[in-house]
Enzyme design. Sequence first.
Site, PDB file in Angstrom:
ATOM      1  N   GLU A 183      26.636 -13.887 -14.248  1.00 38.39           N
ATOM      2  CA  GLU A 183      26.141 -14.118 -15.609  1.00 38.39           C
ATOM      3  C   GLU A 183      26.387 -12.819 -16.366  1.00 38.39           C
ATOM      4  O   GLU A 183      25.928 -11.759 -15.971  1.00 38.39           O
ATOM      5  CB  GLU A 183      24.653 -14.473 -15.574  1.00 38.39           C
ATOM      6  CG  GLU A 183      24.151 -15.099 -16.873  1.00 38.39           C
ATOM      7  CD  GLU A 183      23.666 -14.080 -17.876  1.00 38.39           C
ATOM      8  OE1 GLU A 183      24.461 -13.756 -18.794  1.00 38.39           O
ATOM      9  OE2 GLU A 183      22.540 -13.605 -17.754  1.00 38.39           O
ATOM     10  N   CYS A 239      20.266 -11.199 -22.823  1.00 36.24           N
ATOM     11  CA  CYS A 239      21.605 -11.783 -22.995  1.00 36.24           C
ATOM     12  C   CYS A 239      21.539 -13.021 -23.870  1.00 36.24           C
ATOM     13  O   CYS A 239      22.542 -13.441 -24.442  1.00 36.24           O
ATOM     14  CB  CYS A 239      22.229 -12.090 -21.644  1.00 36.24           C
ATOM     15  SG  CYS A 239      21.168 -13.004 -20.531  1.00 36.24           S
TER      16      CYS A 239
END
Length: 515
Positions: free
Chosen positions: A286, A320
């Site tokens: 990720e 994020c």
Amino acid sequence: MLIEFKNEPFTNFRLPENKQAFEEALAKVESELGREYDLIIGGERIKTEKKIRSINPSNKEQVVGIVSQADQALAEKAIQTAAQTFEAWKAVSGDARARYLYKAAAILRRRKHEFSAWLVKEAGKSWAEADADTAEAIDFMEYYGRQMDKLSQRQELPRIPGEDNELYYIPLGVGVVIPPWNFPLAIMVGMTTAALVSGNTVVLKPASTTPVIAAKFMEILEDAGVPKGVVNFLPGSGGEVGDFLVEHPLTRFISFTGSRDVGLRINELAAKHRPGQKWMKRLIAEMGGKDSIVVDSDADLELAAQMIVTSAFGFSGQKCSACSRAIVHQDVYDQVLSRVVELTKALTVGDVVRNDFYTGPVVDEKAYNKILEYIEIGKKEGKLMAGGEKGPDNGYYIMPTVFADVAPDARIMQEEIFGPVVAFCKAKDFDEALEIANNTEYGLTGSVISRNRAHLEKARTEFHVGNLYFNRKCTGALVGVHPFGGFNMSGTDSKAGGPDYLLLFTQAKLVSEVL
């Protein structure tokens, strides 16, 4: 029979008893600051000369802890130990491995405020953000334990006469887990426990800015009785031990959360076959985002403004999933911008050991300098409406910053800043707004604020992100409820906290017997 999974509730700090309990936890953590933490390999504690000094980003003079740092020889020892331990651990049944997670979750729940207090000190999280981080860590263990129970059951296959066929899932082997600093408990716990409950052994290389929280979690794994060598704690620099672990022929998979550039480097290194390596390494990654909130012409404008501010400036934008781009229909642009600026200027910034500050510092000097550089770029690319300056100088504080009238291809609209900066871009209509939302190389989260059902359905199919939200913020995914992972340069869309996540840590084996 297991109780159905339910998300861990967040703490209501408006209640005096909860506020007092958290203040007591902060006092306990304060009394333990500056302690030293060893490497742990096969249960053996190892001190080294080279140390990582973890600093409180809210107070640069305060040392949170001093953590021994590994070299390549110790990285080799950790890999070999994990490989040897795997031979026994892989034979432990899935439901038995799940029970270790339930035990660890129970211990963390009892120590919930203590771990949240460590997050306040080491990561600069506000009380609410720290509490949510700890709750998510508990959720990951409870959820993955239940998923392993399901995966351990006999899989349904069509039956044919004269044969007994069985498909089951076996672990991969030794995994290198490289978690991020921004969710130093939740994501670290999720990545580590998903690997171990699936039957793998782990070399855990924590983020160098937040290693103490990982060291404290090792205490929980030990207390829960996880066998020695199943998780090996190996702090160290990416250049010295990170590449070494990724390249090692005994490494079967790498689980990584972090920046795009580091993720691409790991992918490149992992793809190359090494002498003695029997497999193609698997990467579960990720890698961040450049996330947009799209505001339609008929949107609830107060909701839109609140969601932009919450998504952009919670934990100083160091998520994020944070909103760093507000793409607003021209008909309501001025109203939304004006309200966001008003809300932003009202935010409080300071040492989050006090609960009356909305947000705290950015994580360290490197992040601080990078964000300030982007703010200078933003001043050339847009109109500064709020913030744009340093906060109190005793920590790495940056005031929440809003830029207006930014072009879709501007750097602050394209590059991940990972700080309290949001750029406003005007769209002539909803179609153009979606085009702008999709014009980055990332594809993690996004949100659409609209009352137009046709527009929402269009976004459902055309807004290319892994986690898309309607009429709510683009942050705050809940384990099980919002499986999390993105497209394109946001990673491998691994959907942490989702029903298929453990499949990434296993491989399917079919056994067919003639009767």
